[in-house]
Each structure stands twice: as structure tokens, then as C-alpha cells.
Design a protein around this motif. Structure first.
Motif, PDB file in Angstrom:
ATOM      1  N   ALA A   1      25.184 -17.603  79.429  1.00 31.49           N
ATOM      2  CA  ALA A   1      24.979 -18.728  80.349  1.00 31.49           C
ATOM      3  C   ALA A   1      26.041 -19.812  80.143  1.00 31.49           C
ATOM      4  N   GLU A   2      26.433 -20.055  78.897  1.00 27.54           N
ATOM      5  CA  GLU A   2      27.482 -21.038  78.615  1.00 27.54           C
ATOM      6  C   GLU A   2      28.831 -20.548  79.136  1.00 27.54           C
ATOM      7  N   ALA A   3      29.116 -19.253  78.932  1.00 29.29           N
ATOM      8  CA  ALA A   3      30.371 -18.672  79.395  1.00 29.29           C
ATOM      9  C   ALA A   3      30.459 -18.681  80.923  1.00 29.29           C
ATOM     10  N   ALA A   4      29.325 -18.634  81.587  1.00 24.21           N
ATOM     11  CA  ALA A   4      29.311 -18.655  83.060  1.00 24.21           C
ATOM     12  C   ALA A   4      29.765 -20.012  83.592  1.00 24.21           C
ATOM     13  N   GLY A   5      29.751 -21.041  82.773  1.00 21.61           N
ATOM     14  CA  GLY A   5      30.187 -22.364  83.202  1.00 21.61           C
ATOM     15  C   GLY A   5      31.693 -22.583  83.083  1.00 21.61           C
ATOM     16  N   VAL A   6      32.430 -21.525  82.709  1.00 18.60           N
ATOM     17  CA  VAL A   6      33.888 -21.638  82.534  1.00 18.60           C
ATOM     18  C   VAL A   6      34.565 -20.754  83.584  1.00 18.60           C
ATOM     19  N   GLU A   7      35.364 -21.374  84.433  1.00 15.69           N
ATOM     20  CA  GLU A   7      36.113 -20.638  85.454  1.00 15.69           C
ATOM     21  C   GLU A   7      37.461 -20.238  84.866  1.00 15.69           C
ATOM     22  N   VAL A   8      37.839 -18.980  85.062  1.00 19.16           N
ATOM     23  CA  VAL A   8      39.099 -18.469  84.520  1.00 19.16           C
ATOM     24  C   VAL A   8      39.920 -17.779  85.596  1.00 19.16           C
ATOM     25  N   SER A   9      41.207 -17.665  85.321  1.00 11.33           N
ATOM     26  CA  SER A   9      42.143 -16.956  86.178  1.00 11.33           C
ATOM     27  C   SER A   9      42.501 -15.650  85.487  1.00 11.33           C
ATOM     28  N   VAL A  10      42.261 -14.547  86.168  1.00 17.23           N
ATOM     29  CA  VAL A  10      42.504 -13.208  85.618  1.00 17.23           C
ATOM     30  C   VAL A  10      43.663 -12.586  86.376  1.00 17.23           C
ATOM     31  N   SER A  11      44.660 -12.107  85.622  1.00 21.00           N
ATOM     32  CA  SER A  11      45.801 -11.477  86.312  1.00 21.00           C
ATOM     33  C   SER A  11      45.804  -9.982  86.124  1.00 21.00           C
TER      34      SER A  11
ATOM     35  N   VAL B   1      36.527 -10.350  72.921  1.00 21.02           N
ATOM     36  CA  VAL B   1      36.732  -9.350  71.871  1.00 21.02           C
ATOM     37  C   VAL B   1      35.476  -8.551  71.526  1.00 21.02           C
ATOM     38  N   ALA B   2      34.291  -9.079  71.834  1.00 20.63           N
ATOM     39  CA  ALA B   2      33.067  -8.340  71.507  1.00 20.63           C
ATOM     40  C   ALA B   2      31.892  -8.878  72.303  1.00 20.63           C
ATOM     41  N   VAL B   3      30.929  -7.991  72.500  1.00 20.99           N
ATOM     42  CA  VAL B   3      29.674  -8.351  73.147  1.00 20.99           C
ATOM     43  C   VAL B   3      28.557  -7.850  72.246  1.00 20.99           C
ATOM     44  N   ALA B   4      27.561  -8.675  71.975  1.00 23.02           N
ATOM     45  CA  ALA B   4      26.432  -8.265  71.143  1.00 23.02           C
ATOM     46  C   ALA B   4      25.704  -7.084  71.799  1.00 23.02           C
ATOM     47  N   PRO B   5      25.004  -6.281  71.017  1.00 22.78           N
ATOM     48  CA  PRO B   5      24.342  -5.083  71.553  1.00 22.78           C
ATOM     49  C   PRO B   5      23.432  -5.333  72.757  1.00 22.78           C
ATOM     50  N   LEU B   6      22.786  -6.471  72.813  1.00 22.40           N
ATOM     51  CA  LEU B   6      21.907  -6.755  73.953  1.00 22.40           C
ATOM     52  C   LEU B   6      22.619  -7.571  75.035  1.00 22.40           C
TER      53      LEU B   6
ATOM     54  N   LEU C   1      28.538 -13.532  73.568  1.00 17.10           N
ATOM     55  CA  LEU C   1      29.861 -12.973  73.775  1.00 17.10           C
ATOM     56  C   LEU C   1      30.807 -13.601  72.757  1.00 17.10           C
ATOM     57  N   VAL C   2      31.767 -12.833  72.254  1.00 17.63           N
ATOM     58  CA  VAL C   2      32.717 -13.348  71.262  1.00 17.63           C
ATOM     59  C   VAL C   2      34.109 -13.370  71.887  1.00 17.63           C
TER      60      VAL C   2
ATOM     61  N   SER D   1      31.824 -17.759  69.583  1.00 20.57           N
ATOM     62  CA  SER D   1      30.677 -17.083  70.201  1.00 20.57           C
ATOM     63  C   SER D   1      30.021 -18.030  71.190  1.00 20.57           C
ATOM     64  N   LEU D   2      29.770 -17.521  72.385  1.00 22.45           N
ATOM     65  CA  LEU D   2      29.092 -18.304  73.416  1.00 22.45           C
ATOM     66  C   LEU D   2      27.977 -17.479  74.025  1.00 22.45           C
TER      67      LEU D   2
END
Length: 78
Positions: A68-78, A45-50, A54-55, A64-65
Motif C-alpha cells: 500500500a505504501e509502494a502504491a503511493g509512489v509513481e515511477v517511470s519505467v523504461s 529486489v524481493a517480494v515476501a512469500p505472501l 516489498l524490498v 522494505s515497504l
């Protein structure tokens, strides 16, 4: 067509479903405790200015993550 990506690769407004979480470190375990488990629908839903943090919206709340933390989560995008 469904593809896999990392949570950190999503663009604002894009949704995905969690496939796997790298829970080998403390950050991965915390992410799972906060609801990022396989099958969960997540929307960026949002990304900080820098660009960091990530939210994400999931399970009726916002999380909020760091990128680097978000990179550790694999997701499926359709």
C-alpha cells in the motif's frame, strides 16, 4: 518507450525512476525521508512469500515497504 506505473507494480529485478510521491499522509512523508524522491533510481529486489512487504534497493541500501505504501509512489519505467 517510457511508461508510468506505481512502485507496487514492478516485478522482481525491474528498475524504475521515481516521478512523484503522494506525501499527503505519514507514509508518503516517511518514504521521502528514506530517499524516495523524484529522480531516484529504484529496483525491486524481493517480494515476501505472501506478497507483502516489498524490498527495494536505492541509494546503496535496501528499503522494505508495504504494498500500500509502494502504491503511493509513481515511477517511470523504461
Amino acid at each position: 518507450m517510457t511508461t508510468t506505473a506505481r512502485l507496487s507494480d514492478l516485478t522482481v529485478g525491474q528498475s524504475a525512476r521515481v516521478v512523484a510521491v503522494d506525501a499527503t499522509g505519514d507514509a508518503g512523508v516517511r518514504a521521502m525521508e528514506m530517499g524516495l524522491i523524484p529522480g531516484t533510481e529504484v529496483t525491486l529486489v524481493a517480494v515476501a512469500p505472501l506478497g507483502d512487504p516489498l524490498v527495494f534497493e536505492l541509494r546503496g541500501y535496501r528499503l522494505s515497504l508495504r504494498k500500500a505504501e509502494a502504491a503511493g509512489v509513481e515511477v517511470s519505467v523504461s
